[in-house]
Design a protein around this motif. Sequence first.
Motif, PDB file in Angstrom:
ATOM      1  N   ALA A  23       0.825  -1.213   0.000  1.00  0.00           N
ATOM      2  CA  ALA A  23       0.000   0.000   0.000  1.00  0.00           C
ATOM      3  C   ALA A  23       0.859   1.261   0.000  1.00  0.00           C
ATOM      4  CB  ALA A  23      -0.953   0.007   1.186  1.00  0.00           C
ATOM      5  N   VAL A  24       2.084   1.175   0.528  1.00  0.00           N
ATOM      6  CA  VAL A  24       2.992   2.330   0.476  1.00  0.00           C
ATOM      7  C   VAL A  24       3.271   2.690  -0.976  1.00  0.00           C
ATOM      8  CG1 VAL A  24       5.366   3.095   0.944  1.00  0.00           C
ATOM      9  CG2 VAL A  24       4.067   1.928   2.728  1.00  0.00           C
ATOM     10  N   LEU A  25       3.430   1.667  -1.819  1.00  0.00           N
ATOM     11  CA  LEU A  25       3.789   1.886  -3.219  1.00  0.00           C
ATOM     12  C   LEU A  25       2.589   2.106  -4.136  1.00  0.00           C
ATOM     13  CD1 LEU A  25       6.482  -0.925  -3.468  1.00  0.00           C
ATOM     14  CD2 LEU A  25       6.865   1.513  -3.102  1.00  0.00           C
ATOM     15  N   GLU A  26       1.512   1.387  -3.890  1.00  0.00           N
ATOM     16  CA  GLU A  26       0.365   1.412  -4.801  1.00  0.00           C
ATOM     17  C   GLU A  26      -0.921   1.442  -3.994  1.00  0.00           C
ATOM     18  OE1 GLU A  26      -1.604   2.008  -7.940  1.00  0.00           O
ATOM     19  OE2 GLU A  26       0.558   1.818  -8.138  1.00  0.00           O
ATOM     20  N   GLY A  27      -1.210   2.580  -3.399  1.00  0.00           N
ATOM     21  CA  GLY A  27      -2.292   2.691  -2.441  1.00  0.00           C
ATOM     22  C   GLY A  27      -3.704   2.415  -2.890  1.00  0.00           C
ATOM     23  N   PRO A  28      -4.238   3.098  -3.906  1.00  0.00           N
ATOM     24  CA  PRO A  28      -5.668   2.979  -4.197  1.00  0.00           C
ATOM     25  C   PRO A  28      -6.148   1.569  -4.501  1.00  0.00           C
ATOM     26  CG  PRO A  28      -4.798   4.938  -5.247  1.00  0.00           C
ATOM     27  CD  PRO A  28      -3.617   4.183  -4.691  1.00  0.00           C
ATOM     28  N   ILE A  29      -5.519   0.873  -5.418  1.00  0.00           N
ATOM     29  CA  ILE A  29      -6.033  -0.449  -5.769  1.00  0.00           C
ATOM     30  C   ILE A  29      -5.780  -1.451  -4.651  1.00  0.00           C
ATOM     31  CG2 ILE A  29      -4.032  -1.287  -7.077  1.00  0.00           C
ATOM     32  CD1 ILE A  29      -7.801  -1.858  -7.803  1.00  0.00           C
ATOM     33  N   VAL A  30      -4.687  -1.305  -3.932  1.00  0.00           N
ATOM     34  CA  VAL A  30      -4.422  -2.179  -2.782  1.00  0.00           C
ATOM     35  C   VAL A  30      -5.485  -1.949  -1.712  1.00  0.00           C
ATOM     36  CG1 VAL A  30      -2.792  -2.657  -0.899  1.00  0.00           C
ATOM     37  CG2 VAL A  30      -1.959  -2.392  -3.243  1.00  0.00           C
ATOM     38  N   THR A  31      -5.864  -0.710  -1.522  1.00  0.00           N
ATOM     39  CA  THR A  31      -6.916  -0.376  -0.558  1.00  0.00           C
ATOM     40  C   THR A  31      -8.240  -1.009  -0.969  1.00  0.00           C
ATOM     41  OG1 THR A  31      -5.805   1.702  -0.028  1.00  0.00           O
ATOM     42  CG2 THR A  31      -8.144   1.529   0.551  1.00  0.00           C
ATOM     43  N   VAL A  32      -8.566  -0.923  -2.238  1.00  0.00           N
ATOM     44  CA  VAL A  32      -9.816  -1.509  -2.749  1.00  0.00           C
ATOM     45  C   VAL A  32      -9.824  -3.017  -2.509  1.00  0.00           C
ATOM     46  CG1 VAL A  32     -11.105  -2.026  -4.879  1.00  0.00           C
ATOM     47  CG2 VAL A  32     -10.296   0.306  -4.435  1.00  0.00           C
ATOM     48  N   ILE A  33      -8.734  -3.680  -2.871  1.00  0.00           N
ATOM     49  CA  ILE A  33      -8.666  -5.139  -2.714  1.00  0.00           C
ATOM     50  C   ILE A  33      -8.711  -5.531  -1.238  1.00  0.00           C
ATOM     51  CG2 ILE A  33      -7.236  -7.191  -3.070  1.00  0.00           C
ATOM     52  CD1 ILE A  33      -6.223  -5.814  -5.679  1.00  0.00           C
ATOM     53  N   ALA A  34      -7.953  -4.829  -0.402  1.00  0.00           N
ATOM     54  CA  ALA A  34      -7.930  -5.144   1.035  1.00  0.00           C
ATOM     55  C   ALA A  34      -9.310  -4.947   1.659  1.00  0.00           C
ATOM     56  CB  ALA A  34      -6.891  -4.279   1.743  1.00  0.00           C
ATOM     57  N   ALA A  35     -10.004  -3.889   1.264  1.00  0.00           N
ATOM     58  CA  ALA A  35     -11.354  -3.653   1.797  1.00  0.00           C
ATOM     59  C   ALA A  35     -12.323  -4.730   1.313  1.00  0.00           C
ATOM     60  CB  ALA A  35     -11.843  -2.270   1.393  1.00  0.00           C
ATOM     61  N   TRP A  36     -12.168  -5.168   0.078  1.00  0.00           N
ATOM     62  CA  TRP A  36     -13.006  -6.261  -0.426  1.00  0.00           C
ATOM     63  C   TRP A  36     -12.746  -7.532   0.375  1.00  0.00           C
ATOM     64  CZ3 TRP A  36     -11.428 -10.587  -3.636  1.00  0.00           C
ATOM     65  CH2 TRP A  36     -12.521 -11.395  -4.004  1.00  0.00           C
ATOM     66  N   LEU A  37     -11.473  -7.808   0.673  1.00  0.00           N
ATOM     67  CA  LEU A  37     -11.150  -8.978   1.491  1.00  0.00           C
ATOM     68  C   LEU A  37     -11.738  -8.827   2.898  1.00  0.00           C
ATOM     69  CD1 LEU A  37      -7.475  -9.614   0.307  1.00  0.00           C
ATOM     70  CD2 LEU A  37      -9.510 -10.978  -0.266  1.00  0.00           C
ATOM     71  N   ALA A  38     -11.777  -7.594   3.396  1.00  0.00           N
ATOM     72  CA  ALA A  38     -12.421  -7.347   4.694  1.00  0.00           C
ATOM     73  C   ALA A  38     -13.914  -7.636   4.605  1.00  0.00           C
ATOM     74  CB  ALA A  38     -12.173  -5.912   5.140  1.00  0.00           C
ATOM     75  N   SER A  39     -14.535  -7.318   3.478  1.00  0.00           N
ATOM     76  CA  SER A  39     -15.962  -7.608   3.323  1.00  0.00           C
ATOM     77  C   SER A  39     -16.225  -9.115   3.270  1.00  0.00           C
ATOM     78  CB  SER A  39     -16.522  -6.931   2.065  1.00  0.00           C
ATOM     79  OG  SER A  39     -16.151  -7.629   0.890  1.00  0.00           O
ATOM     80  N   GLN A  40     -15.178  -9.872   2.957  1.00  0.00           N
ATOM     81  CA  GLN A  40     -15.266 -11.332   2.935  1.00  0.00           C
ATOM     82  C   GLN A  40     -14.879 -11.939   4.300  1.00  0.00           C
ATOM     83  OE1 GLN A  40     -16.469 -12.701  -0.068  1.00  0.00           O
ATOM     84  NE2 GLN A  40     -16.696 -10.498  -0.375  1.00  0.00           N
ATOM     85  N   HIS A  41     -14.730 -11.080   5.297  1.00  0.00           N
ATOM     86  CA  HIS A  41     -14.427 -11.454   6.683  1.00  0.00           C
ATOM     87  C   HIS A  41     -13.029 -12.038   6.862  1.00  0.00           C
ATOM     88  CE1 HIS A  41     -18.578 -10.521   7.405  1.00  0.00           C
ATOM     89  NE2 HIS A  41     -18.934 -11.394   6.472  1.00  0.00           N
ATOM     90  N   LEU A  42     -12.089 -11.620   5.988  1.00  0.00           N
ATOM     91  CA  LEU A  42     -10.701 -12.043   6.160  1.00  0.00           C
ATOM     92  C   LEU A  42      -9.934 -11.089   7.068  1.00  0.00           C
ATOM     93  CD1 LEU A  42      -9.875 -13.219   2.550  1.00  0.00           C
ATOM     94  CD2 LEU A  42     -10.283 -14.639   4.560  1.00  0.00           C
ATOM     95  N   PHE A  43     -10.373  -9.843   7.112  1.00  0.00           N
ATOM     96  CA  PHE A  43      -9.763  -8.831   7.971  1.00  0.00           C
ATOM     97  C   PHE A  43     -10.860  -7.975   8.565  1.00  0.00           C
ATOM     98  CE2 PHE A  43      -7.114  -8.815   3.975  1.00  0.00           C
ATOM     99  CZ  PHE A  43      -6.146  -9.690   4.436  1.00  0.00           C
ATOM    100  N   SER A  44     -10.465  -7.189   9.527  1.00  0.00           N
ATOM    101  CA  SER A  44     -11.349  -6.153  10.056  1.00  0.00           C
ATOM    102  C   SER A  44     -11.243  -4.941   9.141  1.00  0.00           C
ATOM    103  CB  SER A  44     -10.897  -5.784  11.473  1.00  0.00           C
ATOM    104  OG  SER A  44     -11.289  -4.480  11.802  1.00  0.00           O
ATOM    105  N   VAL A  45     -12.372  -4.363   8.787  1.00  0.00           N
ATOM    106  CA  VAL A  45     -12.349  -3.176   7.931  1.00  0.00           C
ATOM    107  C   VAL A  45     -11.631  -2.027   8.629  1.00  0.00           C
ATOM    108  CG1 VAL A  45     -14.580  -2.191   8.611  1.00  0.00           C
ATOM    109  CG2 VAL A  45     -13.700  -1.823   6.292  1.00  0.00           C
ATOM    110  N   TRP A  46     -11.690  -1.990   9.969  1.00  0.00           N
ATOM    111  CA  TRP A  46     -11.001  -0.924  10.717  1.00  0.00           C
ATOM    112  C   TRP A  46      -9.496  -1.122  10.663  1.00  0.00           C
ATOM    113  CZ3 TRP A  46     -14.274   2.640  10.839  1.00  0.00           C
ATOM    114  CH2 TRP A  46     -15.621   2.367  11.027  1.00  0.00           C
TER     115      TRP A  46
END
Length: 191
Positions: A23-46
């Motif tokens: 995310a340091v190098l490529e923030g927007p798309i990494v953020t989108v993917i990470a948030a999608w994974l959070a919606s799949q209950h792999l991480f906390s969205v917070w």
Amino acid sequence: MIGLETLTVLMAKHGLAVIAPVAVLEGPIVTVIAAWLASQHLFSVWSVSAVVILADLVGDMGLYALGRWGLHRLPARWRDKLGLNSERLERNGQHFRDKGVRTLLFGKWTHSAGGPVLVAAGVGRMNIWVFAATNLIATIPKSLLFVALGYQLGAYYGSIDSWITRASLVALGAILLGVTIWYFRRKKPHA
């Protein structure tokens, strides 16, 4: 950069340990993917939100540092070729003292101009505390916007990456057109 599918698998498998440095190098798309994974209950969205905001701030501070402390490491002839003479550097410094907050917000929110603006803020020796506070204020809503986008529509991350790229190119074109018009109007003799 590695493919989005590979990146998604790595993020799902290794979690925030992969998300943070990428995310340091490529923030927007990494953020989108990470948030999608959070919606799949792999991480906390917070957790994702905190990590991507921090990663964005770290990357931005790196660009600021490059401008502020890296310029003197360039050979003088390179600085001259880049037009970085003492007069121009003084004007840049004055600009960031007078209009640094506006310029930094513009750079952060247009995405296309972000990198050069962050480096220029460092070159202009913008007050580091003003830089950090402004950058934080600009980063939070931008990052949260991409988190919300990813959480809701992240399954379409390939298309979203394409949209981000297109929007960045359109913004860059508009910026270049605006700068060109400004430059020629400034050079035009007044009657």
